[in-house]
Design a protein around this motif. Structure first.
Motif, short mmCIF file in Angstrom:
data_model
loop_
_atom_site.label_atom_id
_atom_site.label_comp_id
_atom_site.label_asym_id
_atom_site.label_seq_id
_atom_site.Cartn_x
_atom_site.Cartn_y
_atom_site.Cartn_z
N ALA A 40 0.81 -1.22 0.00
CA ALA A 40 0.00 0.00 0.00
C ALA A 40 0.85 1.27 0.00
O ALA A 40 0.41 2.31 -0.48
N VAL B 40 -1.32 -2.01 5.00
CA VAL B 40 -2.43 -1.07 4.88
C VAL B 40 -2.46 -0.10 6.05
O VAL B 40 -3.01 1.01 5.96
N ASP B 41 -1.84 -0.48 7.18
CA ASP B 41 -1.80 0.44 8.32
C ASP B 41 -0.89 1.64 8.05
O ASP B 41 -1.00 2.66 8.73
N ALA C 155 -2.66 5.05 6.96
CA ALA C 155 -3.56 5.72 7.90
C ALA C 155 -3.40 7.24 7.75
O ALA C 155 -2.37 7.73 7.30
N ARG C 156 -4.46 7.97 8.12
CA ARG C 156 -4.43 9.42 8.03
C ARG C 156 -3.29 9.97 8.89
O ARG C 156 -3.20 9.69 10.07
N GLU D 70 -4.57 9.17 3.69
CA GLU D 70 -6.01 9.29 3.52
C GLU D 70 -6.40 9.32 2.04
O GLU D 70 -7.41 8.73 1.65
N GLN E 38 -6.61 5.80 0.75
CA GLN E 38 -7.82 5.15 1.25
C GLN E 38 -9.04 5.58 0.45
O GLN E 38 -9.88 4.75 0.07
N GLN E 39 -9.13 6.89 0.19
CA GLN E 39 -10.26 7.39 -0.59
C GLN E 39 -10.27 6.79 -1.99
O GLN E 39 -11.32 6.40 -2.51
N LEU F 278 -11.61 3.14 -2.25
CA LEU F 278 -13.02 2.87 -1.95
C LEU F 278 -13.76 2.28 -3.14
O LEU F 278 -14.51 1.31 -3.01
N CYS G 292 -6.87 -7.05 2.76
CA CYS G 292 -5.94 -6.04 3.26
C CYS G 292 -5.31 -6.53 4.57
O CYS G 292 -5.94 -7.26 5.34
N MET H 198 -7.65 5.22 10.17
CA MET H 198 -8.33 4.56 9.06
C MET H 198 -9.71 5.19 8.87
O MET H 198 -10.42 5.45 9.85
N PHE I 221 -13.63 3.33 4.59
CA PHE I 221 -12.68 2.30 4.16
C PHE I 221 -12.92 1.00 4.94
O PHE I 221 -13.02 -0.09 4.37
#
Length: 356
Positions: free
Chosen positions: A92, A133-134, A137-138, A155, A158-159, A162, A197, A240, A244
């Motif tokens: 990721a 995937v962590d 994170a934002r 972020e 992640q968006q 989706l 994920c 997260m 998501f």
């Protein structure tokens, strides 16, 4: 891989999937059961759509949470083999929000298309494993409605994911090395692609530990296995997006493998590392044997440094280096690896960077 035109068969049951996973994946019984159920539901959804039936079954995307070396990637890879579908692993952290330097998320599907020999039909029933995937994170502390500083590697990714997780028709580049060339692309429907994920979310694990309360023989192992479950609220606070997480309905938390399980990892599966070394040396007419004490030394070293199952190969490669170097010159010999040899080889290994 079987042709997509093969006749329709009843989907594998959760028990059948679990039993096949159990041959290759040691421990993690709860995780294997949860993954087997999700995979079975995914097969039924794909079958219903293929038969043009109206179905209410939603996608069973999976989120695997667990420490390094607990078997997250191993479970996903073996699941793809069991289901006989194309499989790809992506990191990721390599992806950015669309419009910035880096890979767009559509390249994940492009990579799967490559693994499926550019068969769109096979790609649309494959599995994409999104690791680390962590790490997306934002990270920005601005407003959560998108205002403020941009977080193009967190972020923003992640968006962008989706639409893939939910299932859309997307245009993906035919050549993964030239993702910027939008003139060569193909349309792929991600509605039947299973996304798995995975991340360590180590900060959340550490927060749940209470080192000061571990007392008595075996307390460390007991404490690691009795960690509290990570909640959705904690994941959101970690950074997260709720949207998501909502597209990853199956959340599976893996446990840290103990020493007994690591020894089984070394010896029991059909593709076990010890079996591999024996086969390698057998080609040089050498009979290789490992003492129980030698295997215990290897797993203790891995467990004490938090390497898990992933570190076992690197450790054994180091232990076996001299033997492998001399193997062609020692034909028709028997080689026995004992605890003393392992301790001698591992002495000072901390100064060497293991690749895990």
């Amino acid at each position: 891989m079987e042709s997509s035109a093969r006749r329709e068969e009843a989907p594998l049951t959760p028990r059948e999937i679990y039993e096949r996973l159990d041959r290759y994946v040691i421990g993690q019984d709860a995780a294997k059961r949860a993954v087997a159920i999700a995979a079975h539901n995914h097969l039924k959804r794909v079958q219903a759509r293929r038969l043009r039936r109206h179905s209410l079954i939603k996608k069973s995307n999976i989120l695997l949470i667990g420490p390094t070396g607990s078997g997250k990637t191993h479970i996903a890879r073996n699941l793809a083999d069991i289901l006989q579908v194309p499989f790809t692993t992506v990191d990721a952290t390599e992806y950015t929000e669309a419009g910035y330097y880096g890979k767009d998320v559509e390249v994940m599907v492009s990579d799967l298309l490559l693994k499926a020999n550019h068969s769109v039909e096979d790609t649309q029933r494959g599995i994409i494993f999104v690791d680390e995937v962590d790490k997306i994170a934002r990270r920005s502390q601005g407003a959560r409605n998108g205002a403020g500083s941009r977080d193009i590697g967190g972020e923003g990714v992640q968006q962008a994911l989706l639409k893939l997780l939910e299932g859309r028709e997307v245009y993906v580049p035919l050549n993964v090395t030239q993702a910027w060339n939008k003139s060569d692309f193909v349309q792929v429907d991600t509605r039947d692609i299973l996304f798995i994920c995975a991340g360590t979310f180590s900060d959340l694990h550490d927060a749940g530990d209470e080192p000061g309360r571990r007392m008595g023989f075996g307390a460390d192992d007991a404490a690691s296995r009795s960690r509290r479950r990570i909640s959705t609220k904690q994941l959101v606070e970690f950074g997260m997006l709720a949207e998501f997480l909502g597209r990853l309905p199956v959340v599976v938390q893996l446990e840290l493998l103990g020493e007994a399980e690591l020894i089984r990892v070394l010896t029991e599966p059909p593709d076990a590392i010890v079996r591999e070394f024996r086969e390698l040396l057998a080609m040089d007419d050498i009979d290789l044997e490992f003492d129980d004490g030698a295997l215990r030394e290897v797993v203790r070293y891995s467990a004490s440094r938090g390497l898990g199952a992933r570190g076992l190969r690197s450790i054994l490669e180091h232990v076996m280096a001299d033997i492998m170097f001399e193997a062609p010159e020692r034909r028709k010999h028997q080689v026995r690896v004992d605890a003393g040899l392992v301790r001698a080889r591992l002495a000072g290994l901390d100064s060497v960077q293991l690749s895990v």
